[in-house]
Design a protein around this motif. Structure first.
Motif, PDB file in Angstrom:
ATOM      1  N   PHE A   7       0.811  -1.214   0.000  1.00  8.75           N
ATOM      2  CA  PHE A   7       0.000   0.000   0.000  1.00  8.75           C
ATOM      3  C   PHE A   7       0.847   1.268   0.000  1.00  8.75           C
ATOM      4  O   PHE A   7       0.355   2.333  -0.385  1.00  8.75           O
ATOM      5  CB  PHE A   7      -0.936   0.013   1.219  1.00  8.75           C
ATOM      6  N   ARG A   8       2.077   1.172   0.443  1.00  5.92           N
ATOM      7  CA  ARG A   8       2.900   2.381   0.547  1.00  5.92           C
ATOM      8  C   ARG A   8       3.140   3.048  -0.804  1.00  5.92           C
ATOM      9  O   ARG A   8       3.013   4.280  -0.914  1.00  5.92           O
ATOM     10  CB  ARG A   8       4.233   2.040   1.226  1.00  5.92           C
ATOM     11  N   PRO A   9       3.527   2.300  -1.876  1.00  4.36           N
ATOM     12  CA  PRO A   9       3.682   2.973  -3.174  1.00  4.36           C
ATOM     13  C   PRO A   9       2.384   3.609  -3.669  1.00  4.36           C
ATOM     14  O   PRO A   9       2.419   4.675  -4.304  1.00  4.36           O
ATOM     15  CB  PRO A   9       4.131   1.836  -4.104  1.00  4.36           C
ATOM     16  N   ILE A  10       1.250   2.982  -3.377  1.00  6.04           N
ATOM     17  CA  ILE A  10      -0.038   3.538  -3.809  1.00  6.04           C
ATOM     18  C   ILE A  10      -0.331   4.838  -3.076  1.00  6.04           C
ATOM     19  O   ILE A  10      -0.793   5.818  -3.672  1.00  6.04           O
ATOM     20  CB  ILE A  10      -1.157   2.506  -3.570  1.00  6.04           C
ATOM     21  N   LEU A  11      -0.045   4.875  -1.789  1.00  2.26           N
ATOM     22  CA  LEU A  11      -0.300   6.082  -1.002  1.00  2.26           C
ATOM     23  C   LEU A  11       0.645   7.214  -1.378  1.00  2.26           C
ATOM     24  O   LEU A  11       0.285   8.397  -1.258  1.00  2.26           O
ATOM     25  CB  LEU A  11      -0.172   5.762   0.491  1.00  2.26           C
ATOM     26  N   ARG A  12       1.842   6.874  -1.840  1.00  2.00           N
ATOM     27  CA  ARG A  12       2.821   7.913  -2.201  1.00  2.00           C
ATOM     28  C   ARG A  12       2.612   8.466  -3.599  1.00  2.00           C
ATOM     29  O   ARG A  12       2.987   9.606  -3.878  1.00  2.00           O
ATOM     30  CB  ARG A  12       4.244   7.361  -2.066  1.00  2.00           C
ATOM     31  N   ASP A  13       2.030   7.667  -4.494  1.00  2.00           N
ATOM     32  CA  ASP A  13       1.883   8.057  -5.900  1.00  2.00           C
ATOM     33  C   ASP A  13       0.444   8.518  -6.156  1.00  2.00           C
ATOM     34  O   ASP A  13      -0.508   7.762  -5.933  1.00  2.00           O
ATOM     35  CB  ASP A  13       2.230   6.873  -6.806  1.00  2.00           C
ATOM     36  N   ARG A  14       0.274   9.736  -6.634  1.00  3.48           N
ATOM     37  CA  ARG A  14      -1.074  10.279  -6.842  1.00  3.48           C
ATOM     38  C   ARG A  14      -1.828   9.518  -7.930  1.00  3.48           C
ATOM     39  O   ARG A  14      -3.042   9.326  -7.825  1.00  3.48           O
ATOM     40  CB  ARG A  14      -0.983  11.762  -7.219  1.00  3.48           C
ATOM     41  N   ALA A 132       1.567   3.836 -14.396  1.00  2.00           N
ATOM     42  CA  ALA A 132       2.058   4.498 -13.189  1.00  2.00           C
ATOM     43  C   ALA A 132       3.004   3.599 -12.402  1.00  2.00           C
ATOM     44  O   ALA A 132       3.951   4.084 -11.757  1.00  2.00           O
ATOM     45  CB  ALA A 132       0.881   4.925 -12.310  1.00  2.00           C
ATOM     46  N   ALA A 133       2.757   2.292 -12.462  1.00  2.00           N
ATOM     47  CA  ALA A 133       3.604   1.357 -11.706  1.00  2.00           C
ATOM     48  C   ALA A 133       5.007   1.252 -12.279  1.00  2.00           C
ATOM     49  O   ALA A 133       5.921   0.780 -11.592  1.00  2.00           O
ATOM     50  CB  ALA A 133       2.955  -0.026 -11.681  1.00  2.00           C
ATOM     51  N   THR A 134       5.215   1.705 -13.509  1.00  2.00           N
ATOM     52  CA  THR A 134       6.551   1.641 -14.098  1.00  2.00           C
ATOM     53  C   THR A 134       7.534   2.574 -13.392  1.00  2.00           C
ATOM     54  O   THR A 134       8.748   2.424 -13.540  1.00  2.00           O
ATOM     55  CB  THR A 134       6.508   2.006 -15.593  1.00  2.00           C
ATOM     56  N   THR A 135       7.018   3.539 -12.628  1.00  2.00           N
ATOM     57  CA  THR A 135       7.899   4.426 -11.867  1.00  2.00           C
ATOM     58  C   THR A 135       8.369   3.789 -10.563  1.00  2.00           C
ATOM     59  O   THR A 135       9.243   4.353  -9.896  1.00  2.00           O
ATOM     60  CB  THR A 135       7.183   5.744 -11.549  1.00  2.00           C
ATOM     61  N   ALA A 139      10.722  -4.877  -8.677  1.00  2.00           N
ATOM     62  CA  ALA A 139      10.327  -5.943  -7.748  1.00  2.00           C
ATOM     63  C   ALA A 139       9.001  -5.638  -7.053  1.00  2.00           C
ATOM     64  O   ALA A 139       8.306  -6.557  -6.601  1.00  2.00           O
ATOM     65  CB  ALA A 139      11.418  -6.157  -6.699  1.00  2.00           C
ATOM     66  N   ASP A 140       8.614  -4.346  -6.973  1.00  2.00           N
ATOM     67  CA  ASP A 140       7.389  -3.964  -6.269  1.00  2.00           C
ATOM     68  C   ASP A 140       6.170  -3.904  -7.188  1.00  2.00           C
ATOM     69  O   ASP A 140       5.042  -3.837  -6.685  1.00  2.00           O
ATOM     70  CB  ASP A 140       7.561  -2.590  -5.611  1.00  2.00           C
ATOM     71  N   ARG A 141       6.359  -3.907  -8.495  1.00  2.00           N
ATOM     72  CA  ARG A 141       5.238  -3.706  -9.405  1.00  2.00           C
ATOM     73  C   ARG A 141       4.164  -4.790  -9.307  1.00  2.00           C
ATOM     74  O   ARG A 141       2.972  -4.465  -9.250  1.00  2.00           O
ATOM     75  CB  ARG A 141       5.753  -3.600 -10.842  1.00  2.00           C
ATOM     76  N   PRO A 142       4.533  -6.081  -9.282  1.00  2.00           N
ATOM     77  CA  PRO A 142       3.462  -7.100  -9.172  1.00  2.00           C
ATOM     78  C   PRO A 142       2.633  -6.955  -7.901  1.00  2.00           C
ATOM     79  O   PRO A 142       1.407  -7.132  -7.930  1.00  2.00           O
ATOM     80  CB  PRO A 142       4.236  -8.425  -9.186  1.00  2.00           C
ATOM     81  N   ALA A 143       3.263  -6.604  -6.792  1.00  2.00           N
ATOM     82  CA  ALA A 143       2.536  -6.442  -5.537  1.00  2.00           C
ATOM     83  C   ALA A 143       1.585  -5.254  -5.606  1.00  2.00           C
ATOM     84  O   ALA A 143       0.458  -5.304  -5.091  1.00  2.00           O
ATOM     85  CB  ALA A 143       3.515  -6.273  -4.381  1.00  2.00           C
ATOM     86  N   VAL A 144       2.016  -4.173  -6.261  1.00  2.00           N
ATOM     87  CA  VAL A 144       1.163  -2.991  -6.386  1.00  2.00           C
ATOM     88  C   VAL A 144      -0.076  -3.306  -7.210  1.00  2.00           C
ATOM     89  O   VAL A 144      -1.209  -2.980  -6.820  1.00  2.00           O
ATOM     90  CB  VAL A 144       1.963  -1.827  -7.008  1.00  2.00           C
ATOM     91  N   LEU A 145       0.109  -3.949  -8.351  1.00  2.00           N
ATOM     92  CA  LEU A 145      -1.029  -4.273  -9.211  1.00  2.00           C
ATOM     93  C   LEU A 145      -1.947  -5.300  -8.555  1.00  2.00           C
ATOM     94  O   LEU A 145      -3.179  -5.210  -8.691  1.00  2.00           O
ATOM     95  CB  LEU A 145      -0.515  -4.792 -10.558  1.00  2.00           C
TER      96      LEU A 145
END
Length: 216
Positions: A7-14, A132-135, A139-145
């Motif tokens: 959740f942290r990358p989602i909360l940090r990225d608008r 957006a996940a490409t930024t 290693a974190d992209r699959p978890a974000v999606l």
């Protein structure tokens, strides 16, 4: 990795936050409407089983055609904003039409054309999320999606499970609601109804004589 880490990358990225909010709202909207569609079609607006089946087929064809077509246009022209605005406009018009003019023609127009067109926003939201996940670190992209998908399923599944109690689950499942996103909740509602009726009756009435003798 902790449970809060995706959740942290989602909360940090608008942009990811926007995608997450849209997925939750879209899932809640779909789950709010879907449990009532079959009951409204047959009991309120007087559609026959065949007419409602035809409506579901038309809605499926429109949803598939628009999702594929809008996806191709978005890839060719790189203008996802216009496509997103069209789909959200169709969603708003379909919902407003049923709220302001609840009649059989409005129901057919909303559920055979406008709301199926709006389903194309789902693919556009995920396309936006992937970009957006490409930024983020690879290693974190699959978890974000996966987290975004989980948010959508949570909004869809929980809301459908809460609302299906107000509709006959067996009637919903048998009248074609299995083609809609809340099918699992509707079938679960049918099972709960059957279990409730069985446990509310004396054991002697729920078990046929052959079953009682077999149990002995």
């Amino acid at each position: 990795m902790s449970l809060a880490a995706p959740f942290r990358p989602i909360l940090r990225d608008r942009t990811l936050m926007l995608a997450a909010c849209l997925l939750v709202l879209f899932g809640a909207h779909a789950a709010t409407i879907a449990p009532y569609v079959s009951s409204l079609a047959v009991k309120v607006f007087g559609l026959s089983d065949h007419a409602f089946s035809a409506l579901l087929i038309a809605a499926s064809l429109v949803a598939v055609a628009t999702s594929v077509g809008f996806g191709i246009l978005a890839d060719q022209r790189a203008n996802r904003r216009a496509i997103a605005l069209m789909t959200v406009t169709a969603l708003t018009l379909g919902t407003a039409l049923m709220a302001l003019a609840p009649a059989t023609p409005a129901f057919v127009l909303a559920h055979a054309l406008l709301l199926p067109i709006s389903s194309a926003i789902f693919g556009q939201i995920f396309a936006l999320a992937r970009l957006a996940a490409t930024t983020q670190p690879e290693a974190d992209r699959p978890a974000v999606l996966s987290t975004l998908r989980a948010l959508f399923r949570a909004a869809l599944g929980r809301r459908a499970a809460d609302l299906v109690g107000g509709v006959s689950g067996r009637d919903a499942a048998h009248r074609g609601l299995s083609g809609l996103p809340c099918a699992g909740a509707c079938h679960a509602g049918a099972d709960r109804e059957a279990l409730g009726r069985a446990t509310a009756q004396p054991i002697g009435k729920t078990c046929p004589p052959a079953s009682r003798s077999a149990r002995r």
